[in-house]
Design a protein around this motif. Sequence first.
Motif, PDB file in Angstrom:
ATOM      1  N   GLY A  99      37.675  38.377  49.616  1.00  0.00           N
ATOM      2  CA  GLY A  99      38.857  38.596  48.786  1.00  0.00           C
ATOM      3  C   GLY A  99      39.082  37.526  47.746  1.00  0.00           C
ATOM      4  O   GLY A  99      39.411  37.813  46.591  1.00  0.00           O
ATOM      5  N   GLN A 100      38.911  36.262  48.136  1.00  0.00           N
ATOM      6  CA  GLN A 100      39.154  35.173  47.189  1.00  0.00           C
ATOM      7  C   GLN A 100      38.144  35.190  46.038  1.00  0.00           C
ATOM      8  O   GLN A 100      38.500  34.979  44.873  1.00  0.00           O
ATOM      9  CB  GLN A 100      39.100  33.836  47.920  1.00  0.00           C
ATOM     10  N   LEU A 101      36.869  35.445  46.354  1.00  0.00           N
ATOM     11  CA  LEU A 101      35.851  35.506  45.309  1.00  0.00           C
ATOM     12  C   LEU A 101      36.090  36.700  44.386  1.00  0.00           C
ATOM     13  O   LEU A 101      35.911  36.607  43.161  1.00  0.00           O
ATOM     14  CB  LEU A 101      34.459  35.584  45.931  1.00  0.00           C
ATOM     15  N   ARG A 102      36.472  37.841  44.964  1.00  0.00           N
ATOM     16  CA  ARG A 102      36.776  39.012  44.135  1.00  0.00           C
ATOM     17  C   ARG A 102      37.968  38.740  43.209  1.00  0.00           C
ATOM     18  O   ARG A 102      37.970  39.098  42.033  1.00  0.00           O
ATOM     19  CB  ARG A 102      37.077  40.213  45.023  1.00  0.00           C
ATOM     20  N   ALA A 103      39.000  38.107  43.776  1.00  0.00           N
ATOM     21  CA  ALA A 103      40.180  37.781  42.954  1.00  0.00           C
ATOM     22  C   ALA A 103      39.812  36.835  41.814  1.00  0.00           C
ATOM     23  O   ALA A 103      40.293  36.981  40.682  1.00  0.00           O
ATOM     24  CB  ALA A 103      41.268  37.177  43.840  1.00  0.00           C
ATOM     25  N   LEU A 104      38.959  35.849  42.124  1.00  0.00           N
ATOM     26  CA  LEU A 104      38.525  34.905  41.086  1.00  0.00           C
ATOM     27  C   LEU A 104      37.727  35.615  40.000  1.00  0.00           C
ATOM     28  O   LEU A 104      37.925  35.367  38.797  1.00  0.00           O
ATOM     29  CB  LEU A 104      37.683  33.803  41.726  1.00  0.00           C
ATOM     30  N   ALA A 105      36.795  36.512  40.374  1.00  0.00           N
ATOM     31  CA  ALA A 105      36.004  37.256  39.395  1.00  0.00           C
ATOM     32  C   ALA A 105      36.891  38.185  38.565  1.00  0.00           C
ATOM     33  O   ALA A 105      36.716  38.321  37.345  1.00  0.00           O
ATOM     34  CB  ALA A 105      34.914  38.052  40.111  1.00  0.00           C
ATOM     35  N   THR A 106      37.865  38.845  39.225  1.00  0.00           N
ATOM     36  CA  THR A 106      38.784  39.726  38.499  1.00  0.00           C
ATOM     37  C   THR A 106      39.606  38.940  37.483  1.00  0.00           C
ATOM     38  O   THR A 106      39.794  39.373  36.334  1.00  0.00           O
ATOM     39  CB  THR A 106      39.715  40.440  39.495  1.00  0.00           C
ATOM     40  N   LEU A 107      40.110  37.788  37.893  1.00  0.00           N
ATOM     41  CA  LEU A 107      40.876  36.947  36.971  1.00  0.00           C
ATOM     42  C   LEU A 107      40.026  36.490  35.792  1.00  0.00           C
ATOM     43  O   LEU A 107      40.483  36.463  34.644  1.00  0.00           O
ATOM     44  CB  LEU A 107      41.434  35.746  37.738  1.00  0.00           C
ATOM     45  N   PHE A 108      38.762  36.156  36.065  1.00  0.00           N
ATOM     46  CA  PHE A 108      37.861  35.736  34.990  1.00  0.00           C
ATOM     47  C   PHE A 108      37.652  36.885  33.992  1.00  0.00           C
ATOM     48  O   PHE A 108      37.714  36.690  32.762  1.00  0.00           O
ATOM     49  CB  PHE A 108      36.524  35.289  35.569  1.00  0.00           C
ATOM     50  N   ASN A 109      37.377  38.090  34.500  1.00  0.00           N
ATOM     51  CA  ASN A 109      37.136  39.237  33.616  1.00  0.00           C
ATOM     52  C   ASN A 109      38.381  39.597  32.807  1.00  0.00           C
ATOM     53  O   ASN A 109      38.289  39.966  31.633  1.00  0.00           O
ATOM     54  CB  ASN A 109      36.678  40.443  34.439  1.00  0.00           C
ATOM     55  N   GLN A 110      39.558  39.493  33.412  1.00  0.00           N
ATOM     56  CA  GLN A 110      40.785  39.758  32.676  1.00  0.00           C
ATOM     57  C   GLN A 110      40.997  38.724  31.565  1.00  0.00           C
ATOM     58  O   GLN A 110      41.404  39.065  30.447  1.00  0.00           O
ATOM     59  CB  GLN A 110      41.978  39.763  33.636  1.00  0.00           C
ATOM     60  N   SER A 111      40.708  37.474  31.889  1.00  0.00           N
ATOM     61  CA  SER A 111      40.822  36.421  30.869  1.00  0.00           C
ATOM     62  C   SER A 111      39.848  36.665  29.735  1.00  0.00           C
ATOM     63  O   SER A 111      40.185  36.469  28.551  1.00  0.00           O
ATOM     64  CB  SER A 111      40.569  35.055  31.505  1.00  0.00           C
ATOM     65  N   VAL A 150      31.092  38.447  28.027  1.00  0.00           N
ATOM     66  CA  VAL A 150      30.496  38.436  29.363  1.00  0.00           C
ATOM     67  C   VAL A 150      31.442  39.086  30.372  1.00  0.00           C
ATOM     68  O   VAL A 150      32.672  38.990  30.248  1.00  0.00           O
ATOM     69  CB  VAL A 150      30.155  36.986  29.776  1.00  0.00           C
ATOM     70  N   HIS A 151      30.834  39.762  31.349  1.00  0.00           N
ATOM     71  CA  HIS A 151      31.589  40.389  32.441  1.00  0.00           C
ATOM     72  C   HIS A 151      30.829  40.100  33.737  1.00  0.00           C
ATOM     73  O   HIS A 151      29.676  40.496  33.895  1.00  0.00           O
ATOM     74  CB  HIS A 151      31.709  41.894  32.219  1.00  0.00           C
ATOM     75  N   ARG A 193      26.174  33.563  44.499  1.00  0.00           N
ATOM     76  CA  ARG A 193      26.105  34.497  43.379  1.00  0.00           C
ATOM     77  C   ARG A 193      27.361  34.420  42.500  1.00  0.00           C
ATOM     78  O   ARG A 193      27.285  34.426  41.270  1.00  0.00           O
ATOM     79  CB  ARG A 193      25.921  35.913  43.899  1.00  0.00           C
ATOM     80  N   SER A 194      28.511  34.360  43.147  1.00  0.00           N
ATOM     81  CA  SER A 194      29.764  34.317  42.390  1.00  0.00           C
ATOM     82  C   SER A 194      29.867  33.039  41.568  1.00  0.00           C
ATOM     83  O   SER A 194      30.266  33.057  40.391  1.00  0.00           O
ATOM     84  CB  SER A 194      30.956  34.437  43.340  1.00  0.00           C
ATOM     85  N   LEU A 195      29.517  31.912  42.188  1.00  0.00           N
ATOM     86  CA  LEU A 195      29.584  30.649  41.443  1.00  0.00           C
ATOM     87  C   LEU A 195      28.584  30.625  40.293  1.00  0.00           C
ATOM     88  O   LEU A 195      28.872  30.093  39.213  1.00  0.00           O
ATOM     89  CB  LEU A 195      29.323  29.474  42.395  1.00  0.00           C
ATOM     90  N   SER A 196      27.387  31.193  40.510  1.00  0.00           N
ATOM     91  CA  SER A 196      26.388  31.232  39.446  1.00  0.00           C
ATOM     92  C   SER A 196      26.873  32.107  38.280  1.00  0.00           C
ATOM     93  O   SER A 196      26.737  31.737  37.107  1.00  0.00           O
ATOM     94  CB  SER A 196      25.062  31.760  40.001  1.00  0.00           C
ATOM     95  N   ALA A 197      27.454  33.288  38.626  1.00  0.00           N
ATOM     96  CA  ALA A 197      27.971  34.164  37.571  1.00  0.00           C
ATOM     97  C   ALA A 197      29.127  33.507  36.832  1.00  0.00           C
ATOM     98  O   ALA A 197      29.244  33.594  35.595  1.00  0.00           O
ATOM     99  CB  ALA A 197      28.412  35.495  38.180  1.00  0.00           C
ATOM    100  N   LEU A 198      29.997  32.811  37.579  1.00  0.00           N
ATOM    101  CA  LEU A 198      31.119  32.128  36.949  1.00  0.00           C
ATOM    102  C   LEU A 198      30.647  31.005  36.035  1.00  0.00           C
ATOM    103  O   LEU A 198      31.199  30.786  34.949  1.00  0.00           O
ATOM    104  CB  LEU A 198      32.045  31.586  38.035  1.00  0.00           C
TER     105      LEU A 198
END
Length: 468
Positions: free
Chosen positions: A111-123, A103-104, A84-89
């Motif tokens: 933890g790693q997937l959450r950190a990656l999603a958080t970094l993406f949303n901040q960017s 997009v959000h 799911r995370s890779l598809s959303a990314l």
Amino acid sequence: MITSSNKDVDKRSPIDLGLSLRTKLILGCMLSSACAIGLLIGLLEWLTPVAISDLGWSLIGTAVLFGVLFSLLVSRYLTRDLARSLSALEVGLLNFKDNDFSVHIPEQGDGQLRALATLFNQSAQVLRQERQYIYQRELLLDKVIQSSPNVMLLLDDQQRIIYANDAARHLFNQGARIEGLKLSELLNGLSEELAIALHNPKGGLFTLAGDNEESEDETWHLSRGRFLLNGQYHHLILLKQMTRELNRQEVAVWKKVIRIISHELNNSVAPIASMVKSGRKITAPLADPKLQLIFDTIEDRTSHLSQFIFNYARFAKLPLPKKGRVDWARLTDQLAQHYGFTLEGELPTAPGYFDLIQIEQVLLNLLKNAHESGSNTDAISLRIYLSVLADGSSGVIIEVNDRGSGMSPEVLTQALLPFYSTKHSGTGLGLALCREIIEAHDGRISLHNREDAGLMVKLWLPSDERSQ
């Protein structure tokens, strides 16, 4: 040998068949499970060959199949959040590629997937803010360029217009779009002076002749720039109307001369007037008529010279206009009390916006000139109507017409200059003062001979921007 130009070649392995990362992980788990069971069976066969043979190969196959299916289920369950995370990314990055930063993606998984999603949303948030800032800056820049009175053209290396502001569209094509045209196509039908100036690789001043003998020549300044953008050379052409600026500089020089002369004359006239008064008192007992005539003459000429200096000093120290709303009917009624004229057409319904005292002074001076031109009073007319200039500026035009003798072409070109007068006792400040007042209002004044006979003085004053 692989060179630096081969960095972006396809680096997929021979067994990469376009499968997703999750599918590869599941297949890897299933293959690992099958291999582990196979190794276990081989080890048991080596240690206890009789026991394994008693079990039967069908049962062994069933155990292997069960192990592989179990690894399939477990791996699918454990990799669901990763998928799911890779598809959303992936969807988010595709939106980035299309310049969509709204997009959000959901923050889920470990933890790693959450950190990656958080970094993406901040960017994405930072990119949205920067894009909005750039968009607002572009709007502001475009508004400034479009509102500029200077003509701006941007051409590519093939001399094709890729950008033009509003002033350029009005100058070259009566306000219609000119993007996409070549410069040679744009100059067809325009004046030869303008075409020569634009084809000249160097900038500088050039003059455009008026549309007719009565129109004032216009002075323009041309500047060029060349820069590299996206691997292609572009050419920037800027045209600035210098006629008014040069006229202002000319008037500023006249004012400085007038102030210097007025100061020196006043320093001489004041002592002379004082000495005349003293001389009258000293020679009063003599009662000599010749002395009286001498003193009268000196006093009369000094008084005339003082008035002469006052008129010029008033021109040199003209105050800035105090603009306000003016009722047209009231203005015309006040003018009619001094000079007779015929009002042509209907008055504008919207009030004017200018300094009432200064514009009334201008119109009284023009009506006075019309009465002194030899025209019949019935042939003197005043017309006031709304008008929009070629550059899109809205305003009002005031015309003063007469049926006098008009002006020769030589007089028309110099009538608005200070000190120039065709009258024997004129100071040459009447029309120059009118011009100074009108230009202080950001307006324009022009003189035109009428077809049959007479003169037309045309004033243009800008409208109140707050009422538009």
